[in-house]
Design a protein around this motif. Structure first.
Motif, PDB file in Angstrom:
ATOM      1  N   ASN A 258      39.365  86.343  48.236  1.00 47.23           N
ATOM      2  CA  ASN A 258      40.865  85.999  48.517  1.00 47.23           C
ATOM      3  C   ASN A 258      41.019  84.576  48.610  1.00 47.23           C
ATOM      4  O   ASN A 258      42.027  84.019  49.076  1.00 47.23           O
ATOM      5  N   GLY A 259      40.269  83.735  47.666  1.00 51.47           N
ATOM      6  CA  GLY A 259      40.309  82.298  47.379  1.00 51.47           C
ATOM      7  C   GLY A 259      40.183  81.470  48.779  1.00 51.47           C
ATOM      8  O   GLY A 259      39.680  82.044  49.753  1.00 51.47           O
ATOM      9  N   THR A 260      40.744  80.227  48.802  1.00 52.19           N
ATOM     10  CA  THR A 260      40.559  79.508  49.861  1.00 52.19           C
ATOM     11  C   THR A 260      41.845  79.062  50.456  1.00 52.19           C
ATOM     12  O   THR A 260      41.847  78.491  51.709  1.00 52.19           O
ATOM     13  N   GLY A 261      42.688  79.572  49.697  1.00 53.08           N
ATOM     14  CA  GLY A 261      44.472  79.009  50.289  1.00 53.08           C
ATOM     15  C   GLY A 261      44.772  77.501  49.886  1.00 53.08           C
ATOM     16  O   GLY A 261      45.571  77.362  50.423  1.00 53.08           O
ATOM     17  N   LYS A 262      43.826  77.102  49.290  1.00 48.40           N
ATOM     18  CA  LYS A 262      44.270  75.489  48.876  1.00 48.40           C
ATOM     19  C   LYS A 262      44.355  75.435  47.322  1.00 48.40           C
ATOM     20  O   LYS A 262      43.829  76.264  46.521  1.00 48.40           O
ATOM     21  N   SER A 263      45.440  74.924  46.963  1.00 51.91           N
ATOM     22  CA  SER A 263      45.698  74.610  45.362  1.00 51.91           C
ATOM     23  C   SER A 263      44.759  73.545  45.046  1.00 51.91           C
ATOM     24  O   SER A 263      44.757  72.544  45.613  1.00 51.91           O
ATOM     25  N   VAL A 264      43.939  73.865  43.968  1.00 46.87           N
ATOM     26  CA  VAL A 264      43.067  73.159  43.505  1.00 46.87           C
ATOM     27  C   VAL A 264      43.545  72.419  42.193  1.00 46.87           C
ATOM     28  O   VAL A 264      43.901  73.022  41.039  1.00 46.87           O
ATOM     29  N   LYS A 265      43.275  71.094  41.966  1.00 49.78           N
ATOM     30  CA  LYS A 265      43.493  70.299  40.828  1.00 49.78           C
ATOM     31  C   LYS A 265      42.683  70.093  40.265  1.00 49.78           C
ATOM     32  O   LYS A 265      41.439  69.484  40.746  1.00 49.78           O
ATOM     33  N   VAL A 266      42.492  70.541  38.882  1.00 46.92           N
ATOM     34  CA  VAL A 266      40.997  70.427  38.029  1.00 46.92           C
ATOM     35  C   VAL A 266      41.409  69.139  36.797  1.00 46.92           C
ATOM     36  O   VAL A 266      42.198  69.247  36.267  1.00 46.92           O
ATOM     37  N   LEU A 267      40.371  68.382  36.877  1.00 44.10           N
ATOM     38  CA  LEU A 267      40.218  67.269  35.701  1.00 44.10           C
ATOM     39  C   LEU A 267      39.095  67.792  35.060  1.00 44.10           C
ATOM     40  O   LEU A 267      37.986  68.029  35.426  1.00 44.10           O
ATOM     41  N   VAL A 268      39.210  67.942  33.839  1.00 39.89           N
ATOM     42  CA  VAL A 268      38.319  68.102  32.647  1.00 39.89           C
ATOM     43  C   VAL A 268      38.050  67.075  31.962  1.00 39.89           C
ATOM     44  O   VAL A 268      39.019  66.386  31.225  1.00 39.89           O
ATOM     45  N   LEU A 269      36.855  66.718  31.842  1.00 41.71           N
ATOM     46  CA  LEU A 269      36.272  65.259  30.826  1.00 41.71           C
ATOM     47  C   LEU A 269      35.688  66.162  29.817  1.00 41.71           C
ATOM     48  O   LEU A 269      34.664  66.778  29.801  1.00 41.71           O
TER      49      LEU A 269
ATOM     50  N   ALA B 151      44.132  73.624  33.100  1.00 43.36           N
ATOM     51  CA  ALA B 151      43.533  72.351  33.724  1.00 43.36           C
ATOM     52  C   ALA B 151      44.661  71.488  34.273  1.00 43.36           C
ATOM     53  O   ALA B 151      45.798  71.358  33.261  1.00 43.36           O
ATOM     54  N   ASP B 152      44.649  70.638  35.052  1.00 42.20           N
ATOM     55  CA  ASP B 152      45.930  69.703  35.347  1.00 42.20           C
ATOM     56  C   ASP B 152      45.853  68.584  34.687  1.00 42.20           C
ATOM     57  O   ASP B 152      46.864  68.204  34.354  1.00 42.20           O
ATOM     58  N   TYR B 153      44.500  68.056  34.280  1.00 40.52           N
ATOM     59  CA  TYR B 153      44.336  66.953  33.628  1.00 40.52           C
ATOM     60  C   TYR B 153      43.071  67.277  32.621  1.00 40.52           C
ATOM     61  O   TYR B 153      42.235  67.926  32.925  1.00 40.52           O
ATOM     62  N   ALA B 154      43.108  66.804  31.228  1.00 40.18           N
ATOM     63  CA  ALA B 154      42.119  66.869  30.413  1.00 40.18           C
ATOM     64  C   ALA B 154      41.979  65.618  29.599  1.00 40.18           C
ATOM     65  O   ALA B 154      43.093  65.307  28.834  1.00 40.18           O
ATOM     66  N   GLY B 155      40.910  65.192  29.247  1.00 44.39           N
ATOM     67  CA  GLY B 155      40.793  63.976  28.482  1.00 44.39           C
ATOM     68  C   GLY B 155      39.286  63.477  28.489  1.00 44.39           C
ATOM     69  O   GLY B 155      38.418  64.080  28.833  1.00 44.39           O
TER      70      GLY B 155
ATOM     71  N   ASP C 112      43.365  61.815  41.781  1.00 43.39           N
ATOM     72  CA  ASP C 112      44.399  62.796  42.116  1.00 43.39           C
ATOM     73  C   ASP C 112      43.696  64.230  41.542  1.00 43.39           C
ATOM     74  O   ASP C 112      44.677  64.903  40.777  1.00 43.39           O
ATOM     75  N   PHE C 113      42.806  64.681  41.910  1.00 43.72           N
ATOM     76  CA  PHE C 113      42.185  65.988  41.498  1.00 43.72           C
ATOM     77  C   PHE C 113      41.076  66.354  42.630  1.00 43.72           C
ATOM     78  O   PHE C 113      40.474  65.350  43.338  1.00 43.72           O
ATOM     79  N   ASP C 114      40.596  67.603  42.621  1.00 41.05           N
ATOM     80  CA  ASP C 114      39.966  68.228  43.544  1.00 41.05           C
ATOM     81  C   ASP C 114      38.428  68.442  43.166  1.00 41.05           C
ATOM     82  O   ASP C 114      37.452  68.541  43.700  1.00 41.05           O
ATOM     83  N   VAL C 115      38.395  68.728  41.710  1.00 43.86           N
ATOM     84  CA  VAL C 115      37.384  69.255  41.059  1.00 43.86           C
ATOM     85  C   VAL C 115      37.217  68.703  39.797  1.00 43.86           C
ATOM     86  O   VAL C 115      38.231  68.433  38.886  1.00 43.86           O
TER      87      VAL C 115
END
Length: 233
Positions: free
Chosen positions: A67-78, A92-96, A111-114
């Motif tokens: 059921n997820g965590t109830g938190k909106s997770v921002k993902v940075l991909v490198l 992904a919220d950010y990628a680079g 400004d990311f969680d993971v």
């Protein structure tokens, strides 16, 4: 000892201090003790009978909570090349690449969680290991955050993947959802994470494995569970 507020002390009266509760009882009670004006997180704390100083007694892994965590997770991909586009298309919220490493290093940007990284980026990511590490953000193959399978990793992370990892005091702390989830959804998440931790018991760990199991809300008191019953499930 810190001075407790009125709401906390009122919630404490609902709990029998010496009692070890069954899961359903504990989760029902944890919802009753939630008194904050915001949607509190429900936390699970497990103290294990392991010695984290020994490599063969590390308890660590990841699970996707149903059921997820109830938190909106921002993902940075490198990543680099076509993998950047793939990551963005996968949500992904950010990628680079280097530009985000420099942004973290020079601008103290978080400004990311993971953070998820492709294996060919780890040499660059290592430059900010001392920054990411203490915040628990360093990508690691064991947690599934170093991979070329970006779409799956991003999907699982957004869906509620959590990492459990024993700390120096042999304690695992992990969120199992929000008060607004209600008892049934919290119970499903609890079952998923507790079974994973029990299954991960090291062969070298002797004696009682679940020394204490406690659930609580962000602002509420801890409610102790019967660890022996959990082991027997």
């Amino acid at each position: 000892m810190p001075k407790r507020g009125k709401k906390y002390l009122e919630a404490l009266k609902l709990i029998e201090k010496e009692k070890l509760y069954d899961v359903d009882e504990a989760l029902s009670l944890v919802l009753k003790t939630a008194s904050a004006k915001f949607d509190e997180t429900v936390e699970l704390a497990m103290r294990l009978g392991v010695d984290p100083r020994h490599a063969d007694q590390q308890v660590r892994g990841t699970v996707v909570l149903p059921n997820g965590t109830g938190k909106s997770v921002k993902v940075l991909v490198l990543a680099k090349g076509d993998k950047v586009k793939e990551a963005l298309e996968a949500g992904a919220d950010y990628a680079g690449g280097d530009e985000y490493v420099e942004k973290i290093k020079n601008e103290n940007w978080f400004d990311f969680d993971v953070v998820i990284a492709t294996p060919d980026m780890m040499g660059v990511v290592g430059k900010i290991g001392r920054i990411l590490g203490p915040k628990g953000l360093m990508p690691n193959p064991k947690s599934g955050t170093v991979t070329f399978e970006l779409a799956n990793a991003i999907k699982d992370t957004k869906a509620g993947k959590v990492e459990y990892r024993v700390d120096k005091a042999a304690i695992i702390n992990v969120p199992i959802g929000k008060v607004s989830f209600g008892q049934e959804k919290l119970a499903e998440n609890f079952k998923t994470i507790s079974e994973a931790v029990i299954k991960a018991k090291p062969a070298s760990a002797k004696g009682k494995y679940l020394k204490s199991v406690t659930v609580s809300t962000t602002m509420g008191p801890g409610i102790r569970l019967n660890g022996e019953k959990l082991m027997a499930r």
